[in-house]
Design an enzyme around this catalytic site. Structure first.
Site, short mmCIF file in Angstrom:
data_model
loop_
_atom_site.label_atom_id
_atom_site.label_comp_id
_atom_site.label_asym_id
_atom_site.label_seq_id
_atom_site.Cartn_x
_atom_site.Cartn_y
_atom_site.Cartn_z
N ARG A 109 -3.87 0.28 1.89
CA ARG A 109 -3.35 -0.95 1.75
C ARG A 109 -3.11 -1.59 3.25
O ARG A 109 -2.24 -0.47 3.65
CB ARG A 109 -1.93 -0.84 1.16
N GLU A 117 -1.83 -12.13 -5.13
CA GLU A 117 -2.39 -11.66 -5.98
C GLU A 117 -3.82 -12.28 -6.45
O GLU A 117 -3.97 -13.19 -6.36
CB GLU A 117 -1.19 -10.82 -7.16
N ARG A 161 -1.20 4.53 -1.67
CA ARG A 161 -2.29 4.54 -1.34
C ARG A 161 -2.24 4.54 0.25
O ARG A 161 -1.01 4.22 0.40
CB ARG A 161 -1.99 2.97 -1.61
#
Length: 222
Positions: A109, A117, A161
């Protein structure tokens, strides 16, 4: 007439064989140390060393070129000890990628930026801006199969992440705003108007520069 033609063909064939044998003899002589002097029948001292030295030089130069271009002897390599070289596997969306890191596929990330999104399980949260950001990241990073990760204080988020600043080059100054703007993909997303600055403590190393880059992008109507 037919017999004469066959004889000529045989003679030409035998001549070609003799030439091939002479050539093979010269190659063998060259490999052993160089060509003989036709007057003395001896191999000059310099010619013994030059083919070997030239061959070694060619091999050294070729190996050096391959090492610099492809890093093949040692695998992925970073010229900057603060950056981790990784192989890009695929792009998930605008601000998330999957890379091969320490022989594992890891979801990364991008730090301090956020894109809209585009692949969220809740389809209502996906939008055109997110799809545009995702398309931009995929197209841009297609030219960079090798990326370089820089970490901040916290290494992982709550979704496990890996958190990182993603550099396109490794021969950069991490303390140069100019290099950040040119070679860090997090900043490039801001410059092109595909992301906004979002700080999640304690990772805030480039926050101030990111706010400035985002502000400039807005002035440029990005």
């Amino acid at each position: 007439m037919k017999e004469h033609k066959t004889t000529n063909e045989n003679q030409e064939f035998e001549a070609e064989i003799r030439q091939m044998r002479e050539l093979q003899g010269k190659i063998k002589s060259f490999r052993k140390g160089g060509a003989k002097n036709p007057d003395t029948g001896r191999i000059p001292k310099k010619s013994k060393k030059m083919p070997v030295a030239a061959g070694m030089l060619i091999v050294i130069v070729l190996c050096l070129f391959l090492w610099i271009r492809y890093r093949i002897p040692t695998g992925l390599y970073s010229a900057n000890p603060q950056l981790e070289a990784v192989e890009l596997v695929r792009v998930v969306d605008g601000d998330t990628i999957i890379v091969k890191y320490k022989d594992e596929e890891v979801r990364v990330r991008l730090l301090t930026v956020n894109c809209q999104e585009s692949v969220h399980p809740d389809a209502e949260r996906n939008n055109a801006e997110g799809e545009a950001a995702s398309a931009f990241t995929k197209e841009y990073l297609a030219d960079y199969p090798i990326l370089y990760l820089q970490f901040d204080e916290a290494l992982y988020d709550r979704y496990d992440r890996l958190l990182a600043y993603v550099w396109l080059e490794d021969e950069v100054s991490l303390d140069s705003k100019k290099d950040v703007e040119q070679y860090m993909f997090n900043a490039i997303l801001l410059e092109e108007g595909y992301a906004e600055t979002v700080v999640y403590e304690p990772n805030h190393r480039y926050a101030q520069w990111f706010y400035e880059i985002e502000e400039q992008a807005a002035k440029n109507q990005k």
